[in-house]
Write a protein that holds these residues in place. Sequence first.
Motif, PDB file in Angstrom:
ATOM      1  N   ASP A 106      33.882  53.264  58.601  1.00  0.00           N
ATOM      2  CA  ASP A 106      33.972  51.841  58.946  1.00  0.00           C
ATOM      3  C   ASP A 106      32.814  51.422  59.848  1.00  0.00           C
ATOM      4  O   ASP A 106      32.260  50.339  59.682  1.00  0.00           O
ATOM      5  N   GLU A 107      32.451  52.266  60.794  1.00  0.00           N
ATOM      6  CA  GLU A 107      31.323  51.957  61.680  1.00  0.00           C
ATOM      7  C   GLU A 107      30.010  51.929  60.915  1.00  0.00           C
ATOM      8  O   GLU A 107      29.148  51.096  61.173  1.00  0.00           O
ATOM      9  N   LEU A 108      29.826  52.849  59.968  1.00  0.00           N
ATOM     10  CA  LEU A 108      28.608  52.856  59.152  1.00  0.00           C
ATOM     11  C   LEU A 108      28.494  51.568  58.340  1.00  0.00           C
ATOM     12  O   LEU A 108      27.408  51.000  58.211  1.00  0.00           O
ATOM     13  N   LEU A 109      29.608  51.107  57.800  1.00  0.00           N
ATOM     14  CA  LEU A 109      29.600  49.864  57.023  1.00  0.00           C
ATOM     15  C   LEU A 109      29.218  48.659  57.870  1.00  0.00           C
ATOM     16  O   LEU A 109      28.680  47.681  57.359  1.00  0.00           O
ATOM     17  N   ALA A 110      29.488  48.725  59.161  1.00  0.00           N
ATOM     18  CA  ALA A 110      29.228  47.597  60.051  1.00  0.00           C
ATOM     19  C   ALA A 110      27.770  47.510  60.515  1.00  0.00           C
ATOM     20  O   ALA A 110      27.375  46.515  61.105  1.00  0.00           O
ATOM     21  N   VAL A 111      26.964  48.533  60.248  1.00  0.00           N
ATOM     22  CA  VAL A 111      25.563  48.519  60.671  1.00  0.00           C
ATOM     23  C   VAL A 111      24.792  47.545  59.777  1.00  0.00           C
ATOM     24  O   VAL A 111      24.802  47.682  58.552  1.00  0.00           O
ATOM     25  N   PRO A 112      24.099  46.570  60.383  1.00  0.00           N
ATOM     26  CA  PRO A 112      23.361  45.599  59.566  1.00  0.00           C
ATOM     27  C   PRO A 112      22.062  46.162  58.999  1.00  0.00           C
ATOM     28  O   PRO A 112      21.485  47.094  59.559  1.00  0.00           O
ATOM     29  N   ASP A 113      21.617  45.581  57.902  1.00  0.00           N
ATOM     30  CA  ASP A 113      20.309  45.895  57.303  1.00  0.00           C
ATOM     31  C   ASP A 113      20.121  47.370  56.984  1.00  0.00           C
ATOM     32  O   ASP A 113      19.100  47.968  57.326  1.00  0.00           O
ATOM     33  N   ILE A 114      21.105  47.956  56.318  1.00  0.00           N
ATOM     34  CA  ILE A 114      21.025  49.362  55.938  1.00  0.00           C
ATOM     35  C   ILE A 114      21.582  49.508  54.515  1.00  0.00           C
ATOM     36  O   ILE A 114      22.541  48.842  54.151  1.00  0.00           O
ATOM     37  N   SER A 115      20.953  50.338  53.714  1.00  0.00           N
ATOM     38  CA  SER A 115      21.489  50.651  52.386  1.00  0.00           C
ATOM     39  C   SER A 115      22.532  51.744  52.566  1.00  0.00           C
ATOM     40  O   SER A 115      22.227  52.800  53.112  1.00  0.00           O
ATOM     41  N   PHE A 116      23.749  51.481  52.115  1.00  0.00           N
ATOM     42  CA  PHE A 116      24.835  52.434  52.346  1.00  0.00           C
ATOM     43  C   PHE A 116      25.444  52.872  51.023  1.00  0.00           C
ATOM     44  O   PHE A 116      25.653  52.065  50.127  1.00  0.00           O
ATOM     45  N   ARG A 117      25.737  54.162  50.940  1.00  0.00           N
ATOM     46  CA  ARG A 117      26.368  54.718  49.738  1.00  0.00           C
ATOM     47  C   ARG A 117      27.576  55.561  50.140  1.00  0.00           C
ATOM     48  O   ARG A 117      27.420  56.589  50.813  1.00  0.00           O
ATOM     49  N   PRO A 118      28.784  55.160  49.726  1.00  0.00           N
ATOM     50  CA  PRO A 118      29.953  56.017  49.945  1.00  0.00           C
ATOM     51  C   PRO A 118      29.755  57.318  49.161  1.00  0.00           C
ATOM     52  O   PRO A 118      29.408  57.284  47.984  1.00  0.00           O
ATOM     53  N   THR A 119      29.949  58.450  49.812  1.00  0.00           N
ATOM     54  CA  THR A 119      29.685  59.744  49.188  1.00  0.00           C
ATOM     55  C   THR A 119      30.794  60.735  49.531  1.00  0.00           C
ATOM     56  O   THR A 119      31.138  60.886  50.693  1.00  0.00           O
ATOM     57  N   TYR A 120      31.330  61.375  48.524  1.00  0.00           N
ATOM     58  CA  TYR A 120      32.327  62.429  48.755  1.00  0.00           C
ATOM     59  C   TYR A 120      31.579  63.768  48.827  1.00  0.00           C
ATOM     60  O   TYR A 120      30.993  64.211  47.856  1.00  0.00           O
ATOM     61  N   PHE A 121      31.601  64.388  49.993  1.00  0.00           N
ATOM     62  CA  PHE A 121      30.880  65.633  50.204  1.00  0.00           C
ATOM     63  C   PHE A 121      31.714  66.862  49.843  1.00  0.00           C
ATOM     64  O   PHE A 121      31.233  67.976  49.940  1.00  0.00           O
ATOM     65  N   GLY A 122      32.947  66.649  49.449  1.00  0.00           N
ATOM     66  CA  GLY A 122      33.807  67.772  49.076  1.00  0.00           C
ATOM     67  C   GLY A 122      34.908  67.983  50.093  1.00  0.00           C
ATOM     68  O   GLY A 122      34.951  67.339  51.128  1.00  0.00           O
ATOM     69  N   PRO A 123      35.818  68.920  49.788  1.00  0.00           N
ATOM     70  CA  PRO A 123      36.956  69.151  50.691  1.00  0.00           C
ATOM     71  C   PRO A 123      36.528  69.802  51.991  1.00  0.00           C
ATOM     72  O   PRO A 123      35.517  70.378  52.135  1.00  0.00           O
ATOM     73  N   LEU A 157      16.211  51.947  56.462  1.00  0.00           N
ATOM     74  CA  LEU A 157      17.334  52.839  56.725  1.00  0.00           C
ATOM     75  C   LEU A 157      18.303  52.929  55.558  1.00  0.00           C
ATOM     76  O   LEU A 157      18.632  51.935  54.913  1.00  0.00           O
ATOM     77  N   HIS A 158      18.755  54.154  55.323  1.00  0.00           N
ATOM     78  CA  HIS A 158      19.735  54.458  54.282  1.00  0.00           C
ATOM     79  C   HIS A 158      20.776  55.386  54.902  1.00  0.00           C
ATOM     80  O   HIS A 158      20.460  56.185  55.782  1.00  0.00           O
ATOM     81  N   ALA A 159      22.009  55.297  54.417  1.00  0.00           N
ATOM     82  CA  ALA A 159      23.064  56.180  54.916  1.00  0.00           C
ATOM     83  C   ALA A 159      24.027  56.524  53.792  1.00  0.00           C
ATOM     84  O   ALA A 159      24.251  55.738  52.874  1.00  0.00           O
ATOM     85  N   ALA A 160      24.585  57.715  53.879  1.00  0.00           N
ATOM     86  CA  ALA A 160      25.654  58.161  52.996  1.00  0.00           C
ATOM     87  C   ALA A 160      26.792  58.625  53.891  1.00  0.00           C
ATOM     88  O   ALA A 160      26.569  59.378  54.840  1.00  0.00           O
ATOM     89  N   GLY A 161      27.995  58.147  53.621  1.00  0.00           N
ATOM     90  CA  GLY A 161      29.129  58.485  54.471  1.00  0.00           C
ATOM     91  C   GLY A 161      30.370  58.812  53.666  1.00  0.00           C
ATOM     92  O   GLY A 161      30.532  58.366  52.524  1.00  0.00           O
ATOM     93  N   GLN A 162      31.241  59.594  54.277  1.00  0.00           N
ATOM     94  CA  GLN A 162      32.482  60.077  53.662  1.00  0.00           C
ATOM     95  C   GLN A 162      33.593  59.057  53.872  1.00  0.00           C
ATOM     96  O   GLN A 162      34.032  58.846  54.986  1.00  0.00           O
ATOM     97  N   PRO A 163      34.049  58.403  52.783  1.00  0.00           N
ATOM     98  CA  PRO A 163      35.186  57.496  52.928  1.00  0.00           C
ATOM     99  C   PRO A 163      36.482  58.283  53.092  1.00  0.00           C
ATOM    100  O   PRO A 163      36.536  59.467  52.798  1.00  0.00           O
ATOM    101  N   GLY A 164      37.480  57.633  53.563  1.00  0.00           N
ATOM    102  CA  GLY A 164      38.785  58.281  53.735  1.00  0.00           C
ATOM    103  C   GLY A 164      39.764  57.283  54.307  1.00  0.00           C
ATOM    104  O   GLY A 164      39.452  56.117  54.491  1.00  0.00           O
ATOM    105  N   SER A 165      40.941  57.759  54.615  1.00  0.00           N
ATOM    106  CA  SER A 165      41.943  56.883  55.187  1.00  0.00           C
ATOM    107  C   SER A 165      42.749  57.660  56.216  1.00  0.00           C
ATOM    108  O   SER A 165      43.492  58.567  55.844  1.00  0.00           O
ATOM    109  N   PRO A 166      42.615  57.383  57.478  1.00  0.00           N
ATOM    110  CA  PRO A 166      41.641  56.465  58.071  1.00  0.00           C
ATOM    111  C   PRO A 166      40.271  57.124  58.166  1.00  0.00           C
ATOM    112  O   PRO A 166      40.166  58.343  58.128  1.00  0.00           O
TER     113      PRO A 166
END
Length: 72
Positions: A55-72, A41-50
């Motif tokens: 945050d939930e994607l980061l908590a998934v175990p055993d997954i390759s994760f990449r923070p990705t900015y998809f644009g405005p 499993l791999h995932a790309a997710g949009q960081p932000g605040s909040p």
Amino acid sequence: MPHPLDRRTRVLFLNSAVGIGADTAMHLQLMRNLPRDRFELHAAGQPGSPAPAFDELLAVPDISFRPTYFGP
């Protein structure tokens, strides 16, 4: 690059939502429950605040994760 004998199916989840809607909740369920011996499993997710979805994607175990900015 994966090992040539690794026959697991590779799955990429993309999530551009900051909040958790029905689609993100379903992706999270799949990510948490797919057997790791059959799926890589791999995932790309949009960081932000909040960013509860990020945050939930980061908590998934055993997954390759990449923070990705998809644009405005």
